[in-house]
Design a protein around this motif. Structure first.
Motif, short mmCIF file in Angstrom:
data_model
loop_
_atom_site.label_atom_id
_atom_site.label_comp_id
_atom_site.label_asym_id
_atom_site.label_seq_id
_atom_site.Cartn_x
_atom_site.Cartn_y
_atom_site.Cartn_z
N PRO B 36 0.84 -1.20 0.00
CA PRO B 36 0.00 0.00 0.00
C PRO B 36 0.88 1.25 0.00
N LEU B 37 0.31 2.37 -0.39
CA LEU B 37 1.06 3.64 -0.36
C LEU B 37 1.51 3.94 1.06
N SER B 38 2.74 4.41 1.17
CA SER B 38 3.24 4.86 2.47
C SER B 38 2.94 6.34 2.63
N ALA B 39 3.12 6.85 3.86
CA ALA B 39 2.90 8.28 4.12
C ALA B 39 3.81 9.12 3.23
N GLN B 40 5.04 8.65 3.12
CA GLN B 40 6.04 9.36 2.32
C GLN B 40 5.59 9.43 0.85
N GLU B 41 5.06 8.36 0.37
CA GLU B 41 4.62 8.32 -1.02
C GLU B 41 3.43 9.25 -1.26
N ILE B 42 2.53 9.32 -0.27
CA ILE B 42 1.39 10.24 -0.41
C ILE B 42 1.87 11.69 -0.40
N LYS B 43 2.76 11.98 0.51
CA LYS B 43 3.31 13.34 0.60
C LYS B 43 4.02 13.71 -0.71
N LEU B 44 4.78 12.76 -1.24
CA LEU B 44 5.51 12.99 -2.48
C LEU B 44 4.54 13.24 -3.64
N ALA B 45 3.48 12.43 -3.71
CA ALA B 45 2.50 12.59 -4.79
C ALA B 45 1.85 13.96 -4.73
N SER B 46 1.45 14.39 -3.55
CA SER B 46 0.76 15.69 -3.46
C SER B 46 1.71 16.84 -3.72
N THR B 47 2.97 16.67 -3.33
CA THR B 47 3.97 17.71 -3.60
C THR B 47 4.19 17.87 -5.11
N ILE B 48 4.32 16.72 -5.79
CA ILE B 48 4.52 16.77 -7.25
C ILE B 48 3.32 17.42 -7.94
N ILE B 49 2.10 17.06 -7.48
CA ILE B 49 0.88 17.66 -8.06
C ILE B 49 0.87 19.16 -7.81
N ARG B 50 1.13 19.53 -6.59
CA ARG B 50 1.05 20.94 -6.21
C ARG B 50 2.06 21.78 -7.00
N ASP B 51 3.23 21.19 -7.24
CA ASP B 51 4.27 21.90 -8.01
C ASP B 51 3.77 22.24 -9.41
N GLY B 52 2.82 21.49 -9.93
CA GLY B 52 2.32 21.74 -11.29
C GLY B 52 1.06 22.58 -11.32
N HIS B 53 0.57 23.04 -10.17
CA HIS B 53 -0.70 23.77 -10.10
C HIS B 53 -0.52 25.03 -9.27
N ASP B 54 -1.55 25.88 -9.31
CA ASP B 54 -1.54 27.00 -8.36
C ASP B 54 -1.89 26.48 -6.99
N SER B 55 -1.90 27.34 -6.02
CA SER B 55 -2.01 26.90 -4.63
C SER B 55 -3.42 26.43 -4.25
N ALA B 56 -4.41 26.66 -5.11
CA ALA B 56 -5.78 26.33 -4.73
C ALA B 56 -6.14 24.86 -4.95
N VAL B 57 -5.19 24.03 -5.30
CA VAL B 57 -5.51 22.64 -5.57
C VAL B 57 -6.10 21.95 -4.33
N ARG B 58 -7.16 21.17 -4.56
CA ARG B 58 -7.79 20.43 -3.46
C ARG B 58 -7.79 18.95 -3.82
N PHE B 59 -7.34 18.12 -2.89
CA PHE B 59 -7.17 16.70 -3.18
C PHE B 59 -8.42 15.91 -2.81
N LYS B 60 -8.83 15.06 -3.75
CA LYS B 60 -9.96 14.16 -3.45
C LYS B 60 -9.43 12.81 -3.00
N THR B 61 -8.53 12.28 -3.75
CA THR B 61 -8.03 10.93 -3.45
C THR B 61 -6.58 10.81 -3.90
N ILE B 62 -5.75 10.21 -3.08
CA ILE B 62 -4.42 9.78 -3.52
C ILE B 62 -4.35 8.28 -3.20
N SER B 63 -4.23 7.47 -4.24
CA SER B 63 -4.27 6.02 -3.98
C SER B 63 -3.22 5.29 -4.81
#
Lengths: 680, 680
Positions: B36-63
């Motif tokens: 399963p995804l680890s905490a580190q992997e979730i943090k990494l995924a959201s960081t990569i996403i956020r780097d490509g978007h403005d700050s208003a990004v809202r997460f529904k699911t990271i799986s």
């Protein structure tokens, strides 16, 4: 005196040399109408019978004969007098006649004694088995046949006597067919079924004379009965006993059930059990084994009697003589007669209460069947839980504590485990597990048969069915005013005139069974059966109180409608049957199934023109296991499991186990495993 | 910026005030393709996403997004490189757009990012629920509606937000319907479902604006949407919490499972379990909860992936707005998202190993889901037994030790308990238990509705179905060369030309499934499904090795074929489906079920013209519980149990648990109960 009459006499020398030891305890005449026969009662019954006959009387069965339901209900409901205790006795008399007698034990007299027609055969008994084995081991013609097999040195021949499935309407003799096998060790658990021999003697079941020897087919076609038996080769060693295994798993850690304060049940004399609002009696008899009587929850009656009524096991192998393999394991032999003495720490885990039973031997003496029923509690996971997601740190969990009443019957090769399981939510589950050893047939090597599974070079396991009948005599809030209904869940129909703009609506169609007969399965409609008391309305649902049968959906009997298999067991054709209660109508295919030609149970009772609505119906549920053997089922079969359940359905006004203490660590003492890596 | 865009922004004040606390552990990128995804992997995924978007990004699911099967099999079979770890991320961006992205965690880059069409709705999240509840509790129009009910003093209003079942092909807004209830105590477990209120607000699921308030019908006909809400009376007190019970049973004695030498399993890093010849990985994700990967017995692969794919719960109440009650509990919400943190000594008894899971919150931060899976051993009675009746004092018994992997999901009112159960005979059983609280509807008193059960003066429980899909990606002795077949057990036919003079013969007709599609139930023929490997012949049976599915026979979905209920969930129509394996085809009704109009899973995949014979088939088994509520199911429901099993069928050459130590009292330490009368 011809041989048929002379052999009625008990052959004490052969019989007792092979018999289990017998005990007599000083037990009394019972009071409860549901108590199993005591040793004293068996002794009394055989004494009364013997007093009316010459000395050559031989006993087949002495079993509990239940008092009329009307008397019992009067005793239960109105504190009426305890009905007289009775026994049913099957005997052979010295004159070569068969008698079916009812003995009134309370009044110490013969109440009824009827001569049984020639074509009716009593069940196979311990005596029959031992006599047949003796003939198989000693008869010169059979020994000659064995010799033709040219068995290797060290081979030991073992014979299994079988009841003889019906194939001739003119046959009135009592017959046994015997199947022969070989083992190559003296181990008491050597698996002889791995090596079947290619012939089958047939014996007269009264005189124990050898009648003829059938040759067994070894290919798809029929055997040539005149051909010489050929030497047998390709023996298979396939044993289940522990000494035969190459290795034994060393990584299974012990697991124990601990109840420091003891069990939660109490048992009063004459097998009256109380557990978690349930009250019932554990009955036991030669034919059915364990039976439940007068099952109540919180003082309210639910079932008058619950039993496995019979099971037939027809085989798919069409080649004579295998077509004769159709056992009725209860009617032909008996789940009580074949009950295992259960071992502490083997058959039941935890804190175990055992019940004993008593049978009669051929001499009419009581034989103790020690520990034939075990009773214990288990934890079966979660019974109910809810978490309010707003406060996830708080939740309510109640565990599913169950009380299991278990018996094991060994009917030659197969074992049947019957588990009657009560829980705290007023559910009664019945689990049946089939285990033991496949019945095998010899074959040439390399053969694939369309009706059997190959188990080895010279051995096949024919397909077969286990067709059970559960008998339910309900007492939903009363011993008489019950109805059986079935319910279909179906989409709204146009005639309902219910607006359903999005097509999502569905409803329940209830049909009350008014006359005896059967109901078929309908999976598309989600059909199920309920037993209701139309005289008592649930104040919450505003509908009659009831119990629903969560039945087993399974295949009907597969044999052709005009086959003896079906004619003898009409119950196999349909899953649900209803009859009107009559005293002494307990056995689904009739009282005498051994070599029966027709079904004298439901075959007759279900065709009577009677009212069963709100008037003492009996529900019979047929369910089957169509067994296509696997190699994995040999040399001993991991359990196949069947499970059905009776659940309150509008019987209570709310969840009946809200008052069970919540699951908590203080009581349950679970152990947290922190690090499991590389521990082994 | 209009409201639809501005509300994409995370409303941190409202959200975090209501959120579970969050944790971050220092965990690494995983190695196993099944971990399963680890905490580190979730943090990494959201960081990569956020780097490509403005700050208003809202997460529904990271799986967890699984690597291609070909890569994984290469890794498993040929010691190939570990496939890259990936995450699937659903986000709302500040521009009001929805994105479905695949993040390669190993290479730390966006692999794919697609804009999701307007009409596709992401699952309901923790954030949605909290925002909706906030609106329900504070919106002046809703408060005004509550006021019209003239609730008694002390009444506390509680709102359950629901996904909005599809009823309009032109609707593209994200919607939530909310149902309102009342409790009269501050107890955190007060049962609000006992008192439903007669209206239902509908919210915009992006902006959380109130769109309209539906009036609920209180009789058989439809509600007048213009009528004034009337005062509510006849409140019902029906609580499940222990403090509300009049009495608690005092005669239940403690029962503990003791394993003095610890458990028989080991757990290696990344959830790799070894137990009694079994090896597998316990996966876990937001949508499915626990998943089994790479299941092997004695080193031989059996299943590549086993999962509950989805479940839909359509309701039979045809009166708007109740027709919109059709949850997809996995696709719309998720069994991982709603997983209970299991309590030691409450949810699992004995020696318990827990697994944690990680989810992402709306900010993209990892949230620890503590103890969402428990694993422990149980004793489940007898696994096999045989007694040679000639020596009844000796018998062999092996007990049925099982390893249970259990999760509990709370989807608003209902709880689902999923138990993945391994035994020593190479059987894999899957038990599902439904418990929790009935979804209720208000009504006038004295009403009997044809599609609901009355639970009290102002409350009804509509009939409904729970329609599950089990997804089996088999690997019977190989990851690709498998076939799905079905077998019918039928009497000989004339064309068989098999002599059958007594009409007892029957045979097995096997049909190989060659193209994607479905197979229907046939109880009369005893139809069952097998997965075989045609490339490997069992040397004993001379037939391909295989596993048989002992399926659940149940009612198909009951809604009309042209209903949205069926169009969204075609899998409900038939019990068995086969598709050709394709990466990323895991969810039976499609990736996005929330407000779906059509089934984009089997609805598409089962219609492709592909070969599935001996070429990577996937088997889907649909089974249902048609739930006609009982008064006994309230205020909390004793479990309804469903059970299916995967059993080796010619996979082994003989019984695979012959090597289990025999049951014996020295290890099992059972306790003999000698006198149980009057102990309590």
């Amino acid at each position: 005196m011809n041989s048929r009459v002379s052999f009625i006499k008990l052959n004490q020398e052969i019989y007792f040399k092979r018999s289990r030891s017998k005990y007599i305890e000083n037990t009394a005449i019972m009071t409860s109408p549901f108590a199993p026969l005591s040793a004293q009662e068996i002794k009394l019954a055989s004494t009364i019978i013997r007093d009316g006959h010459d000395s050559a009387v031989r006993f087949k069965t002495i079993s509990h004969y239940e008092a009329p339901k009307e008397q019992i209900v009067n005793y239960l409901e109105k504190n009426g007098p305890a009905p007289d205790r009775k026994a049913r006795v099957y005997t052979y008399s010295g004159e070569g006649k068969k008698y079916n007698s009812i003995i009134n034990l309370t009044q110490q007299k013969v109440e009824k004694s009827e001569i049984v027609p020639e074509e009716i055969q009593f069940p196979m008994t311990d005596y029959d088995q031992k006599m047949a084995e003796h003939v198989c081991e000693n008869h010169p013609k059979i020994l000659a046949e064995v010799a033709k097999c040219k068995l290797p040195k060290g081979a030991k021949v073992i014979a299994d006597p079988w009841c003889y499935g019906t194939d001739d309407p003119n046959e009135t003799r009592r017959l046994f067919q015997c199947y022969f096998y070989v083992v190559f060790s003296d181990h008491p658990e050597a698996n002889h079924y791995a090596n079947p021999l290619p012939f089958s003697p047939v014996l007269d079941g009264e005189t124990f004379e050898l009648l003829w020897i059938s040759k067994l087919p070894l290919e798809e076609g029929f055997a040539d009965q005149d051909a010489e038996t050929q030497p047998v080769e390709n023996f298979l060693s396939n044993d289940y006993h522990i000494e035969a295994q190459e290795s034994v798993r060393s990584d299974l850690k012990p697991l124990q059930i601990v109840q420091e304060e003891g069990p939660s049940f109490t048992v009063a004399p004459e097998n009256k059990v109380h557990w978690q609002k349930w009250d019932f009696t554990v009955g036991w008899n030669a034919r059915e084994g364990a039976v439940l009587y007068d099952v109540k929850f919180d003082g309210r009656p639910i079932f008058y009697r619950v039993s496995i009524s019979d099971m037939t096991v027809p085989y798919a192998d069409p080649r004579p003589p295998f077509h004769r393999k159709q056992a009725f394991d209860l009617g032909d032999v008996g789940f009580g007669v074949t009950a295992n003495s259960l071992g502490l720490g083997c058959d039941c885990l935890g804190h175990i209460k055992y019940f004993d039973g008593w049978l009669a031997n051929a001499a009419g003496d009581p034989v103790l069947m020690k520990n034939v029923v075990c009773m214990h509690e288990v934890d079966n996971g979660i019974q109910w839980k809810h978490t309010n997601y707003r406060t996830p740190e708080i939740s309510s969990v109640v565990r599913k504590r169950e009380l299991i009443i278990q018996t094991v019957a060994t009917v030659a090769n197969y074992e049947y485990i019957v588990m009657l399981i009560f829980d705290q939510a007023a559910n009664l589950r019945i689990d049946i597990r089939a285990t033991g050893i496949l019945s095998t047939a010899p074959s040439k090597d390399g053969i694939k048969l369309p009706f059997a599974t190959r188990l080895g070079p010279n051995v096949q396991a024919p397909y077969h069915q286990h067709v059970f009948s559960l008998r339910l005599d309900p007492a939903i809030d009363g011993y008489k005013g019950n109805s059986v209904v079935y319910e279909d869940v179906v989409p709204f129909e146009e005639s309902d005139n219910i607006p359903d703009p999005y097509g999502c609506g569905f409803k329940v169609n209830q049909t009350t069974i008014k006359k005896p007969g059967f109901v078929d399965e309908d999976v598309q409609k989600g059909r199920y059966i309920k037993i209701v008391n139309p005289n008592k309305i649930n104040p919450v649902s505003l509908k009659p109180v009831g119990y629903r049968l969560w039945h087993i959906t399974s295949q009907p009997i597969l044999m052709k409608p005009n086959s003896y298999n079906v004619k003898r067991a009409e119950f196999g054709l349909h899953p649900f049957w209803v009859t009107k209660y009559q005293d002494d109508e307990l056995f689904v295919a009739g009282e005498f199934t051994n070599q029966s030609q027709v079904d004298t149970g439901l075959g007759i009772w279900s065709k009577r023109d009677e009212n069963v609505e709100n008037d003492d119906p009996v529900l019979w549920h047929t369910f089957s296991l169509t067994h296509i053997p696997r190699p994995e089922d040999f040399p001993v079969m991991p359990v196949d499991m069947l499970s059905l359940e009776l659940k309150p359905s509008g019987f209570f006004e709310k969840n009946p186990c809200l008052d069970v203490p919540r699951s908590n660590q203080k009581v349950n003492k679970s152990v947290l495993i922190k690090d499991t890596c590389c521990k082994i």
